[in-house]
Write a protein that holds these residues in place. Structure first.
Motif, PDB file in Angstrom:
ATOM      1  N   VAL A 197      29.311  -8.808 -32.564  1.00  0.00           N
ATOM      2  CA  VAL A 197      30.007  -9.653 -33.172  1.00  0.00           C
ATOM      3  C   VAL A 197      31.209 -10.372 -32.214  1.00  0.00           C
ATOM      4  N   VAL A 198      31.095 -11.618 -32.032  1.00  0.00           N
ATOM      5  CA  VAL A 198      31.991 -12.385 -31.125  1.00  0.00           C
ATOM      6  C   VAL A 198      33.077 -13.057 -32.084  1.00  0.00           C
ATOM      7  N   GLU A 199      32.983 -13.346 -33.101  1.00  0.00           N
ATOM      8  CA  GLU A 199      33.882 -14.044 -33.923  1.00  0.00           C
ATOM      9  C   GLU A 199      33.807 -13.888 -35.505  1.00  0.00           C
TER      10      GLU A 199
ATOM     11  N   GLY B  40      30.895 -16.604 -38.923  1.00  0.00           N
ATOM     12  CA  GLY B  40      31.467 -16.290 -37.761  1.00  0.00           C
ATOM     13  C   GLY B  40      30.377 -16.399 -36.696  1.00  0.00           C
ATOM     14  N   VAL B  41      30.556 -15.631 -35.639  1.00  0.00           N
ATOM     15  CA  VAL B  41      29.444 -15.770 -34.499  1.00  0.00           C
ATOM     16  C   VAL B  41      29.088 -14.568 -33.930  1.00  0.00           C
TER      17      VAL B  41
ATOM     18  N   ALA C 159      21.514 -14.697 -26.505  1.00  0.00           N
ATOM     19  CA  ALA C 159      21.498 -15.828 -27.588  1.00  0.00           C
ATOM     20  C   ALA C 159      22.783 -15.690 -28.596  1.00  0.00           C
ATOM     21  N   ARG C 160      23.198 -16.642 -29.054  1.00  0.00           N
ATOM     22  CA  ARG C 160      24.282 -16.541 -29.963  1.00  0.00           C
ATOM     23  C   ARG C 160      23.797 -17.323 -31.369  1.00  0.00           C
ATOM     24  N   ALA C 161      24.285 -16.680 -32.321  1.00  0.00           N
ATOM     25  CA  ALA C 161      24.127 -17.515 -33.765  1.00  0.00           C
ATOM     26  C   ALA C 161      25.155 -17.507 -34.445  1.00  0.00           C
ATOM     27  N   ALA C 162      25.609 -18.801 -35.204  1.00  0.00           N
ATOM     28  CA  ALA C 162      26.663 -19.205 -35.883  1.00  0.00           C
ATOM     29  C   ALA C 162      26.420 -18.907 -37.324  1.00  0.00           C
ATOM     30  N   MET C 163      27.345 -18.531 -38.135  1.00  0.00           N
ATOM     31  CA  MET C 163      27.002 -17.921 -39.444  1.00  0.00           C
ATOM     32  C   MET C 163      27.981 -18.781 -40.288  1.00  0.00           C
TER      33      MET C 163
END
Ligand SMILES: Cc1cc2nc3c(=O)[nH]c(=O)nc-3n(C[C@H](O)[C@H](O)[C@H](O)COP(=O)(O)O)c2cc1C
Length: 358
Positions: free
Chosen positions: A160-162, A188-189, A274-278
């Motif tokens: 988890v990033v954010e 979050g991200v 890779a990052r994903a925004a939820m």
């Protein structure tokens, strides 16, 4: 390929393309399934579903046969939905959950579009499959993919990033508590990093071969993901070229990894990032405005047991998605009906590209 409704009897997965001779770690798969259920913002449903994977085909004595691997995860909660989600016409009196049709679609879910598209009078017929419950099977598949990648020394891990704009553990909890109290939800991200992938996975030959495109599609394919970045992603658009790229050092490595390990859709030997925004979860305990599809009257959207946030779970699901795509790309590059051929081709390739000073 997967099948399965959220409250139906089971989730089913058929995995093709696995070489013969791969030893599966049953415990590792169940641990990943348990990781998906954890997280501070999850609902009691998660405790209910102590997921375990069963194998129906493609495996003998724990080792793959090179044939389709058929997996099953039973939905324990189905016991409460036996009449409501009976695959065949139910017998006996209606009992348990899911017995009356849903006509108030929830904004942000498949409910309205799915009911219109498939001509469903009961919105449940749309939401059952669109639900993120199916990510359990994707996590199981990702776990198998991680096992295959481990044979090449590749590891994949999500974090988890954010959550709700907060970027540390204490902030995540505070934000989640506040949202829960206000009967609201958060997004979050997450970030997935794959280490040890050799240069040369994916291709620029066709746009559909590009591994960055495939990773983006795999991550965007997860429920509630609304944005994907590779490497520094959107931030790169706000920098200059001199600060955006990763210069090549004499040993062919890079001091920076702004590209997230991918150039022209091909791995370059640096970690794949890779990052994903939820988005915030769409089922709110304080329901959003909707319309009754039967009467046309305004109303409040259905409230079904739901998480406050599922960002920790997304980290596990995103890890599985990246692992699956990387494993596919590795299988394309190294072939191999048998694991020994797959590993051998990888070793021969590393030997060919080994750095020799002129
Ligand atoms: C691991 C995970 C858990 C989720 N849990 C919930 C939930 O409890 N409640 C909810 O409303 N949405 C939840 N979602 C999101 C919805 O499934 C998703 O927003 C919905 O299917 C619509 O798809 P879209 O957001 O991609 O457009 C979850 C998503 C993921 C990845």
């Amino acid at each position: 390929m997967t099948a399965g409704e959220s409250h139906g009897p089971a989730l089913v997965g058929i995995l093709t393309g696995l070489p013969a001779g791969l030893r599966l770690d049953r415990e590792a798969i169940d641990i990943d399934l348990a990781r998906r259920r954890e997280g501070y913002g999850r609902s009691p449903r998660q405790q209910l579903e102590a997921d375990q994977v069963d194998v129906l085909a493609g495996l003998r004595h724990g080792v793959t046969l090179g044939t389709p691997l058929a997996l099953v995860i039973r939905n324990r909660d189905h016991a409460n939905w036996e009449w409501g989600m009976s695959p065949w016409h139910p017998t006996g009196e209606a009992s348990g959950k899911g017995t009356s049709p849903i006509t108030l679609p929830r904004p942000g879910h498949a409910d309205l579009a799915g009911a219109l598209k498939f001509a469903h009078d009961d919105v449940r017929n749309a939401l059952e499959r669109a639900s993120a419950r199916q990510t359990a099977m994707h996590v199981a598949a990702g776990s198998v993919a991680k096992g295959l990648l481990a044979e090449l020394g590749v590891t994949v891990s999500g974090r988890v990033v954010e959550i709700g704009g907060a970027d540390d553990d204490a902030g995540w909890r505070d934000a989640t508590d506040a949202a829960r109290t206000e009967r609201d939800t958060l997004g979050g991200v997450v970030e997935v990093v794959a280490e040890g992938a050799p240069p040369g996975l994916g291709s620029y030959a066709e746009k559909s071969d590009r591994l960055d495109a495939r990773l983006a599609a795999a991550l965007m394919g997860i429920q509630a993901v609304k944005g994907v970045e590779i490497g520094d992603g959107f931030a790169l658009a706000r920098t200059r070229g001199s600060e955006a790229h990763d210069e090549i050092e004499p040993d062919r490595r890079r001091a920076t990894n702004r590209a997230g390990g991918l150039e022209a859709g091909v791995t370059n030997g640096e970690p794949v990032v890779a990052r994903a925004a939820m988005k915030p979860l769409p089922t709110l305990m304080r329901p959003l405005r909707s319309v009754d599809l039967e009467t046309g009257e305004p109303g409040e959207a259905l409230v079904e047991r739901s998480d406050v946030q599922a960002v920790e779970a997304l980290a596990v699901v995103a890890e599985a998605a990246v692992a699956w795509e990387l494993a596919r790309a590795a299988r394309e590059k190294f072939g191999g009906d048998a694991l020994v051929d797959f590993v051998g081709a990888h070793a021969a390739y590393l030997e060919r590209i080994a750095w020799r000073t002129p």
